[in-house]
Design a protein around this motif. Sequence first.
Motif, PDB file in Angstrom:
ATOM      1  N   VAL A 185      95.675 -40.201  40.001  1.00  0.00           N
ATOM      2  CA  VAL A 185      96.321 -41.039  41.012  1.00  0.00           C
ATOM      3  C   VAL A 185      95.930 -40.565  42.408  1.00  0.00           C
ATOM      4  N   ASN A 186      95.499 -41.518  43.248  1.00  0.00           N
ATOM      5  CA  ASN A 186      95.190 -41.230  44.658  1.00  0.00           C
ATOM      6  C   ASN A 186      94.178 -40.088  44.816  1.00  0.00           C
ATOM      7  N   VAL A 187      93.029 -40.265  44.162  1.00  0.00           N
ATOM      8  CA  VAL A 187      91.979 -39.242  44.284  1.00  0.00           C
ATOM      9  C   VAL A 187      90.738 -39.795  45.002  1.00  0.00           C
ATOM     10  N   GLY A 188      90.814 -41.053  45.449  1.00  0.00           N
ATOM     11  CA  GLY A 188      89.700 -41.631  46.200  1.00  0.00           C
ATOM     12  C   GLY A 188      88.599 -42.217  45.347  1.00  0.00           C
ATOM     13  N   LEU A 189      88.901 -42.573  44.092  1.00  0.00           N
ATOM     14  CA  LEU A 189      87.862 -43.120  43.207  1.00  0.00           C
ATOM     15  C   LEU A 189      87.472 -44.538  43.614  1.00  0.00           C
ATOM     16  N   SER A 190      86.171 -44.783  43.627  1.00  0.00           N
ATOM     17  CA  SER A 190      85.660 -46.134  43.845  1.00  0.00           C
ATOM     18  C   SER A 190      84.782 -46.584  42.678  1.00  0.00           C
ATOM     19  N   SER A 191      84.527 -45.647  41.740  1.00  0.00           N
ATOM     20  CA  SER A 191      83.695 -45.966  40.576  1.00  0.00           C
ATOM     21  C   SER A 191      84.110 -45.097  39.389  1.00  0.00           C
ATOM     22  N   LEU A 192      83.903 -45.661  38.198  1.00  0.00           N
ATOM     23  CA  LEU A 192      84.184 -44.910  36.960  1.00  0.00           C
ATOM     24  C   LEU A 192      82.891 -44.630  36.191  1.00  0.00           C
ATOM     25  N   ALA A 193      81.779 -44.791  36.861  1.00  0.00           N
ATOM     26  CA  ALA A 193      80.482 -44.664  36.196  1.00  0.00           C
ATOM     27  C   ALA A 193      80.269 -43.282  35.582  1.00  0.00           C
ATOM     28  N   LYS A 194      80.838 -42.228  36.201  1.00  0.00           N
ATOM     29  CA  LYS A 194      80.623 -40.871  35.709  1.00  0.00           C
ATOM     30  C   LYS A 194      81.771 -40.367  34.818  1.00  0.00           C
ATOM     31  N   LEU A 195      82.588 -41.269  34.367  1.00  0.00           N
ATOM     32  CA  LEU A 195      83.658 -40.870  33.435  1.00  0.00           C
ATOM     33  C   LEU A 195      83.038 -40.447  32.108  1.00  0.00           C
ATOM     34  N   PRO A 196      83.371 -39.260  31.596  1.00  0.00           N
ATOM     35  CA  PRO A 196      82.770 -38.812  30.333  1.00  0.00           C
ATOM     36  C   PRO A 196      83.395 -39.525  29.136  1.00  0.00           C
ATOM     37  N   SER A 197      82.829 -39.313  27.984  1.00  0.00           N
ATOM     38  CA  SER A 197      83.369 -39.896  26.756  1.00  0.00           C
ATOM     39  C   SER A 197      84.652 -39.160  26.364  1.00  0.00           C
ATOM     40  N   LEU A 198      85.734 -39.933  26.250  1.00  0.00           N
ATOM     41  CA  LEU A 198      87.047 -39.368  25.891  1.00  0.00           C
ATOM     42  C   LEU A 198      87.614 -40.187  24.730  1.00  0.00           C
TER      43      LEU A 198
END
Length: 243
Positions: A50-63
């Motif tokens: 929450v409220n970390v400044g994300l503008s993209s999820l492209a680098k989200l690892p496999s979970l």
Amino acid sequence: MDMKKRITLELRNRSPTEIAELVLDNSRSADGEVEGLTDEFTELEFLSMVNVGLSSLAKLPSLPKLRKLELSDNNLSGSLETLSEKCPNLTYLNLSGNKIKELSNVEALQNLKSLQSLDLFNCEITSLEDYRESVFELLPQVTYLDGFDQEDNEAPDSEADDEDEDGEDGAGPTGDYDDEDDEEEDEDCSEGAEVGLSFQEDDDDEDDYAEEEEEEDQAGVQGQKRKRDVDDEGEDDDDDEDD
């Protein structure tokens, strides 16, 4: 604190494979991407960014085991297709307070077949005409949108419900048992009082009987004494006549 340092702090010398919940709220992402998370977090079930400044999820690892994902108050507007690829078992997704404006932005969530609850509160998309009907039609697997189902029934808070049920279940029977115990105690007291009274009456009867016997015995003794006195007087009279 940047996101990488926050993750190191949250690990506390544990291995990423030991982590089931990870909260990174209010840490900072330098370039608007996910940082510090790796494929090693194989057991992660709850992730909050929450409220970390994300503008993209492209680098989200496999979970693969992730079920709940909190992403509110960021700058996300797209790239949501990454979620179905990296987190296929999500059941809860909070995207409130992001820059999601069109239905096409959430269309990528169709492949999240297990998604049950979606939150888009405070996103521009909520101002669209027939917003709720359109989202439910686009994502038929979703049961709750912004905390309510299609009939406007509020989503249950499982933890609160459990506490209430425990409290009610615990209080009800306990109260009943107390009432029964009180009634039994009252009955026992009444019976005890009756037994005590009868016992006392029996004692009184025995005391009266003992007193009567004692009086009779005393009367008998006095009678015998009087008889002896009379006999003695008779003998004295005989002696006087002989003289």
